[in-house]
Design an enzyme around this catalytic site. Structure first.
Site, PDB file in Angstrom:
ATOM      1  N   GLN A 172     107.654  40.637  10.590  1.00 10.12           N
ATOM      2  CA  GLN A 172     106.946  41.631  11.415  1.00 10.12           C
ATOM      3  C   GLN A 172     105.496  41.825  10.985  1.00 10.12           C
ATOM      4  O   GLN A 172     104.753  42.569  11.612  1.00 10.12           O
ATOM      5  CB  GLN A 172     107.682  42.982  11.351  1.00 10.12           C
ATOM      6  CG  GLN A 172     109.081  42.930  11.930  1.00 10.12           C
ATOM      7  CD  GLN A 172     109.864  44.218  11.698  1.00 10.12           C
ATOM      8  OE1 GLN A 172     109.373  45.172  11.098  1.00 10.12           O
ATOM      9  NE2 GLN A 172     111.093  44.240  12.167  1.00 10.12           N
TER      10      GLN A 172
ATOM     11  N   HIS B 242     108.879  46.410   8.710  1.00 12.07           N
ATOM     12  CA  HIS B 242     108.459  47.819   8.806  1.00 12.07           C
ATOM     13  C   HIS B 242     107.077  48.102   8.209  1.00 12.07           C
ATOM     14  O   HIS B 242     106.943  48.843   7.236  1.00 12.07           O
ATOM     15  CB  HIS B 242     109.509  48.735   8.156  1.00 12.07           C
ATOM     16  CG  HIS B 242     110.832  48.671   8.864  1.00 12.07           C
ATOM     17  ND1 HIS B 242     111.864  49.513   8.567  1.00 12.07           N
ATOM     18  CD2 HIS B 242     111.280  47.858   9.861  1.00 12.07           C
ATOM     19  CE1 HIS B 242     112.898  49.225   9.356  1.00 12.07           C
ATOM     20  NE2 HIS B 242     112.564  48.212  10.143  1.00 12.07           N
TER      21      HIS B 242
ATOM     22  N   GLU C 104     112.815  57.540  18.228  1.00  9.43           N
ATOM     23  CA  GLU C 104     112.311  58.903  18.401  1.00  9.43           C
ATOM     24  C   GLU C 104     110.917  58.964  18.995  1.00  9.43           C
ATOM     25  O   GLU C 104     110.072  58.117  18.716  1.00  9.43           O
ATOM     26  CB  GLU C 104     112.248  59.617  17.033  1.00  9.43           C
ATOM     27  CG  GLU C 104     113.587  59.753  16.349  1.00  9.43           C
ATOM     28  CD  GLU C 104     113.500  60.418  14.987  1.00  9.43           C
ATOM     29  OE1 GLU C 104     114.570  60.695  14.404  1.00  9.43           O
ATOM     30  OE2 GLU C 104     112.372  60.684  14.499  1.00  9.43           O
TER      31      GLU C 104
ATOM     32  N   TYR D 127     109.624  64.522   9.032  1.00  4.01           N
ATOM     33  CA  TYR D 127     110.363  64.099  10.231  1.00  4.01           C
ATOM     34  C   TYR D 127     111.748  63.534   9.908  1.00  4.01           C
ATOM     35  O   TYR D 127     112.428  63.023  10.793  1.00  4.01           O
ATOM     36  CB  TYR D 127     109.474  63.175  11.083  1.00  4.01           C
ATOM     37  CG  TYR D 127     108.388  64.026  11.725  1.00  4.01           C
ATOM     38  CD1 TYR D 127     107.293  64.468  10.980  1.00  4.01           C
ATOM     39  CD2 TYR D 127     108.529  64.510  13.017  1.00  4.01           C
ATOM     40  CE1 TYR D 127     106.355  65.340  11.513  1.00  4.01           C
ATOM     41  CE2 TYR D 127     107.595  65.373  13.568  1.00  4.01           C
ATOM     42  CZ  TYR D 127     106.522  65.787  12.806  1.00  4.01           C
ATOM     43  OH  TYR D 127     105.621  66.671  13.340  1.00  4.01           O
TER      44      TYR D 127
ATOM     45  N   TYR E 281     122.505  48.996  10.640  1.00  2.00           N
ATOM     46  CA  TYR E 281     122.835  47.792  11.415  1.00  2.00           C
ATOM     47  C   TYR E 281     124.222  47.258  11.058  1.00  2.00           C
ATOM     48  O   TYR E 281     124.881  46.642  11.867  1.00  2.00           O
ATOM     49  CB  TYR E 281     121.774  46.707  11.198  1.00  2.00           C
ATOM     50  CG  TYR E 281     120.446  47.079  11.796  1.00  2.00           C
ATOM     51  CD1 TYR E 281     120.301  47.196  13.177  1.00  2.00           C
ATOM     52  CD2 TYR E 281     119.338  47.332  11.000  1.00  2.00           C
ATOM     53  CE1 TYR E 281     119.087  47.559  13.738  1.00  2.00           C
ATOM     54  CE2 TYR E 281     118.127  47.692  11.556  1.00  2.00           C
ATOM     55  CZ  TYR E 281     117.996  47.800  12.912  1.00  2.00           C
ATOM     56  OH  TYR E 281     116.808  48.159  13.465  1.00  2.00           O
TER      57      TYR E 281
END
Ligand SMILES: [Ca+2]
Length: 377
Positions: A94, A156, A249, A259, A270
């Site tokens: 990513q 991430h 979210e 949060y 997963y």
């Protein structure tokens, strides 16, 4: 397997194969939705994993490609030569070149910001660099923030950049697939960061002066936020973040708030394992909207244009795993309803932005990714 799915969807949607030479706009059939009729226009099919779009004041577009290129789209076509001066990125999984964002007074100072993953001692981290834009490429590229500590792996990284009305910069960082990092105020992963335009820390950040806490932090307890935008009606910052399996979210950011990831979540691991017994706990900020199952939201913008009057005030986000564009209606600071546009027509919408012409621009994250535009019909 995902690659095969790209092709199937592309074929089903009847999209043209990537062309060697960018062609002019190809408008497709009119789609009628709840509050607007629109056409999807293909602007380019020649982008490799595009991640972000920024509009220059002269009407040209800057587009990042995750492998590490910054491209210009001008006069209806993609420049063949990427811009020079882009820093070396850690382009793995990513990671890579991610967001591009102009300085609020770019028209005067030609400054822009890039976010990307970069390698150093100990692994990789999300970095933000400030640079000057010239037609010959970027100059004076200076890293001004790094989401330390660095860690191995390619998951991430976040990361979006957006400015508020006061000219302060917000940066989202992912927790690098190490969920506890999001709850550690001494760690810059899994946070929203608030900085001045030179990377220094504003004195009114919530954790300035707190022992053990990083003063750059604005909000914490995030997993992998990949959309960030200021609501122009209120000046407040909103974000979308990827949850685990289920539990994506939409959040409204309040200075200093936690949060909750991974202490609270609507999702599961997963593997199927439970992450938390709690969806909500006192002292932790609840999301405005949760998507179960996941839609994998990426990119966020509030529509303010004249071209789609029925969409004004709506928030838009791409849904990577849902293969749709979500239009979200808010009632002030509460969720009201949503509508899925372009369902199954574009795989992996990575970013959505309103252009200065009041149209909506999208990029799709694929090896044969593209730049698209929604036009009123
Ligand atoms: Ca949360």
């Amino acid at each position: 397997m995902r690659r095969r799915r790209f092709l199937a969807v592309t074929a089903a949607a009847g999209l043209a194969a990537p062309a060697a030479v960018p062609t002019s706009v190809q408008a497709q059939d009119v789609t009628r939705s709840a509050k607007a009729a629109y056409r999807l226009a293909t602007l380019s099919r020649d982008l490799e994993q595009p991640w972000s779009i920024a509009f220059l004041p002269d009407g040209r577009l800057l587009i990042t490609e995750r492998p590490g290129r910054l491209r210009l789209f001008a006069n209806g076509r993609l420049d063949r030569t990427p811009l020079g001066g882009v820093p070396k990125v850690y382009a793995s999984n990513q990671g890579g070149l991610l967001d591009v964002c102009l300085h609020p007074v770019f028209v005067r100072n030609r400054v822009l910001y890039l976010s990307y993953s970069a390698e150093g001692a100990g692994g990789a981290a999300t970095v933000v660099a400030r640079a000057e834009f010239t037609d010959g490429g970027l100059r004076n590229v200076t890293p001004i923030f790094e989401a330390l500590p660095r860690t191995s792996g390619g998951l991430h990284f976040g990361s979006r950049i957006a400015f508020d009305r006061d000219g302060l910069m917000y940066v989202t960082t992912g927790e690098r697939y190490q969920m506890r990092r999001a709850q550690d105020l001494g760690d810059l992963g899994g946070k929203v960061i608030r900085l001045r335009d030179d990377g220094s820390v504003p004195s009114d950040n919530p954790f300035v002066g707190r022992a053990g806490a990083r003063p750059e932090i604005f909000t914490w307890g995030h997993r992998n936020p990949q959309g960030l935008a200021m609501n122009p009606d209120t000046g407040r910052m909103w974000l979308v973040e990827h949850g685990p399996r289920g539990g994506d979210e939409l959040n409204l950011l309040t200075s200093g708030a936690n949060y909750g990831w991974p202490l609270v979540t609507h999702g599961i691991d997963y593997s199927g394992a439970k992450i938390s017994d709690h969806k909500s706990l006192p002292g932790l900020q609840d999301p405005v909207r949760v998507w179960v199952p996941s839609i994998s939201p990426s990119g966020l913008c509030f529509y303010t244009g004249q071209r789609f009057p029925g969409w004004r005030g709506s928030a838009f986000t791409g849904a990577l795993s849902n293969e749709a564009l979500f239009r979200i209606e808010l009632d002030g600071e509460r969720y009201r309803s949503e509508e899925r546009l372009l369902v199954g027509r574009l795989p992996y919408i990575r970013d959505v932005r309103q252009g200065p012409d009041g149209l909506l621009y999208l990029v799709t994250h694929a090896n044969d990714g593209g730049l698209f535009r929604l036009e009123p019909a």
